[in-house]
Design a protein around this motif. Sequence first.
Motif, PDB file in Angstrom:
ATOM      1  N   UNK A  60      95.246  89.962 -60.702  1.00  0.00           N
ATOM      2  CA  UNK A  60      94.721  89.712 -62.043  1.00  0.00           C
ATOM      3  C   UNK A  60      94.056  88.340 -62.074  1.00  0.00           C
ATOM      4  N   UNK A  61      92.789  88.332 -62.442  1.00  0.00           N
ATOM      5  CA  UNK A  61      92.025  87.084 -62.511  1.00  0.00           C
ATOM      6  C   UNK A  61      91.682  86.684 -63.942  1.00  0.00           C
ATOM      7  N   UNK A  62      91.895  87.585 -64.878  1.00  0.00           N
ATOM      8  CA  UNK A  62      91.574  87.225 -66.251  1.00  0.00           C
ATOM      9  C   UNK A  62      91.987  88.301 -67.230  1.00  0.00           C
ATOM     10  N   UNK A  63      92.124  87.895 -68.483  1.00  0.00           N
ATOM     11  CA  UNK A  63      92.336  88.825 -69.583  1.00  0.00           C
ATOM     12  C   UNK A  63      91.291  88.512 -70.648  1.00  0.00           C
ATOM     13  N   UNK A  64      91.047  89.465 -71.522  1.00  0.00           N
ATOM     14  CA  UNK A  64      90.107  89.269 -72.620  1.00  0.00           C
ATOM     15  C   UNK A  64      90.416  90.293 -73.697  1.00  0.00           C
ATOM     16  N   UNK A  65      89.811  90.107 -74.849  1.00  0.00           N
ATOM     17  CA  UNK A  65      90.001  91.035 -75.949  1.00  0.00           C
ATOM     18  C   UNK A  65      88.885  92.072 -75.982  1.00  0.00           C
ATOM     19  N   UNK A  66      89.239  93.276 -76.429  1.00  0.00           N
ATOM     20  CA  UNK A  66      88.251  94.278 -76.816  1.00  0.00           C
ATOM     21  C   UNK A  66      88.335  94.402 -78.319  1.00  0.00           C
ATOM     22  N   UNK A  67      87.506  93.667 -79.018  1.00  0.00           N
ATOM     23  CA  UNK A  67      87.730  93.481 -80.448  1.00  0.00           C
ATOM     24  C   UNK A  67      87.326  94.671 -81.305  1.00  0.00           C
ATOM     25  N   UNK A  68      86.419  95.498 -80.841  1.00  0.00           N
ATOM     26  CA  UNK A  68      86.035  96.656 -81.653  1.00  0.00           C
ATOM     27  C   UNK A  68      87.230  97.585 -81.854  1.00  0.00           C
ATOM     28  N   UNK A  69      87.890  97.941 -80.759  1.00  0.00           N
ATOM     29  CA  UNK A  69      89.066  98.797 -80.869  1.00  0.00           C
ATOM     30  C   UNK A  69      90.213  98.079 -81.575  1.00  0.00           C
ATOM     31  N   UNK A  70      90.351  96.787 -81.317  1.00  0.00           N
ATOM     32  CA  UNK A  70      91.440  96.031 -81.920  1.00  0.00           C
ATOM     33  C   UNK A  70      91.287  95.970 -83.437  1.00  0.00           C
ATOM     34  N   UNK A  71      90.067  95.811 -83.900  1.00  0.00           N
ATOM     35  CA  UNK A  71      89.820  95.815 -85.347  1.00  0.00           C
ATOM     36  C   UNK A  71      90.268  97.143 -85.960  1.00  0.00           C
ATOM     37  N   UNK A  72      89.922  98.227 -85.304  1.00  0.00           N
ATOM     38  CA  UNK A  72      90.271  99.542 -85.836  1.00  0.00           C
ATOM     39  C   UNK A  72      91.788  99.745 -85.862  1.00  0.00           C
ATOM     40  N   UNK A  73      92.455  99.334 -84.797  1.00  0.00           N
ATOM     41  CA  UNK A  73      93.902  99.496 -84.718  1.00  0.00           C
ATOM     42  C   UNK A  73      94.607  98.681 -85.796  1.00  0.00           C
ATOM     43  N   UNK A  74      94.151  97.455 -86.015  1.00  0.00           N
ATOM     44  CA  UNK A  74      94.817  96.558 -86.948  1.00  0.00           C
ATOM     45  C   UNK A  74      94.345  96.731 -88.386  1.00  0.00           C
ATOM     46  N   UNK A  75      93.252  97.460 -88.582  1.00  0.00           N
ATOM     47  CA  UNK A  75      92.699  97.599 -89.921  1.00  0.00           C
ATOM     48  C   UNK A  75      92.059  96.323 -90.428  1.00  0.00           C
ATOM     49  N   UNK A  76      91.537  95.531 -89.499  1.00  0.00           N
ATOM     50  CA  UNK A  76      90.941  94.232 -89.838  1.00  0.00           C
ATOM     51  C   UNK A  76      89.470  94.421 -90.206  1.00  0.00           C
ATOM     52  N   UNK A  77      89.057  93.836 -91.325  1.00  0.00           N
ATOM     53  CA  UNK A  77      87.652  93.936 -91.727  1.00  0.00           C
ATOM     54  C   UNK A  77      86.916  92.606 -91.613  1.00  0.00           C
ATOM     55  N   UNK A  78      87.639  91.500 -91.577  1.00  0.00           N
ATOM     56  CA  UNK A  78      87.011  90.189 -91.463  1.00  0.00           C
ATOM     57  C   UNK A  78      87.460  89.463 -90.219  1.00  0.00           C
ATOM     58  N   UNK A  79      87.070  88.186 -90.127  1.00  0.00           N
ATOM     59  CA  UNK A  79      87.403  87.374 -88.965  1.00  0.00           C
ATOM     60  C   UNK A  79      88.834  86.841 -89.009  1.00  0.00           C
ATOM     61  N   UNK A  80      89.343  86.608 -90.215  1.00  0.00           N
ATOM     62  CA  UNK A  80      90.651  85.961 -90.335  1.00  0.00           C
ATOM     63  C   UNK A  80      91.754  86.763 -89.657  1.00  0.00           C
ATOM     64  N   UNK A  81      91.670  88.096 -89.738  1.00  0.00           N
ATOM     65  CA  UNK A  81      92.715  88.927 -89.164  1.00  0.00           C
ATOM     66  C   UNK A  81      92.766  88.910 -87.654  1.00  0.00           C
ATOM     67  N   UNK A  82      91.710  88.394 -87.012  1.00  0.00           N
ATOM     68  CA  UNK A  82      91.698  88.328 -85.550  1.00  0.00           C
ATOM     69  C   UNK A  82      92.083  86.948 -85.017  1.00  0.00           C
TER      70      UNK A  82
END
Length: 289
Positions: free
Chosen positions: A152-174
């Motif tokens: 493992x050399x790195x991790x990162x976010x996949x924010x499109x799917x994460x937004x959907x899972x969390x129900x986040x509509x703005x930036x604050x929720x991320x």
Amino acid sequence: MNAAGPLPLTWLYVPGDRPEVVTKALGSGADIVVVDLEDAVAPERKAYARSATAELLAESAPGPVPVHVRINSLETPLAAADAQALAGLPGLAGLRLPKVDTAEAVVRVARWAAEAPGASSRTDGVPPLYALLESALGIENAFTIATAHPAVRGIALGEADLRAVLGVTGEAGLAWPRSRAVVAARAAGLAPPAQSVYPDVRDAEGLARSCAHGRALGFLGRTAIHPRQLPVIVRAYLPTDQEVEAAEEVIRAGSGGAGATALPDGRFVDAAVVAGAQRTLALALARGR
């Protein structure tokens, strides 16, 4: 690592079923090209995308920059087939693993990769792995994922799917997932993660603002989905002239080895501050600043 230096700032995603676009991307100026076998490829084109990518990577130097491949979802048979077809090829610089929820998922991919024809030519049979956290469970397990395997050399976010899972509509929720990814990566001894893609390729100003926010959170660089985004990302993440000058002043002040000291303007300088200044200068120098 490549002509752009050892500190990549831009990763350009391109669809694996369009070899002509991949070829063009290799000359786009991106530090790393990511051939996507997952979201960018329709189901009926997956097999072709894999074979076209394998043909590209069968050469030891497919282009002027490293090539990573994002394989298909780890919960599908396609993922094992992707890893086993590509992991042993000489032109592969890394595998990006989508939707990673657990450390066990990373270990599973490493096992598939080690079974690939030609994998024995690598140091431990496994190419560098980059885990994408795209679920609540993945965020909760960020550190164990980051330390799941030596490859493992790195991790990162996949924010499109994460937004959907969390129900986040703005930036604050991320805000917390973003900080969690940064902290987990650094705690695991990995490089700072790159930001997730900015989806509006026409909004250069919005991209620049988003990059400035990501930089403040501790990210380094960003993935992109269009070449026009690359110079915006680089400008946002490169140290400014003022930052370079400030870093040089800090290093001069800390070079005496006398422990903590203070600059004329009142800024406190200790070993941690000097280390941060050295990282700033390293990034500037690597990018020809």
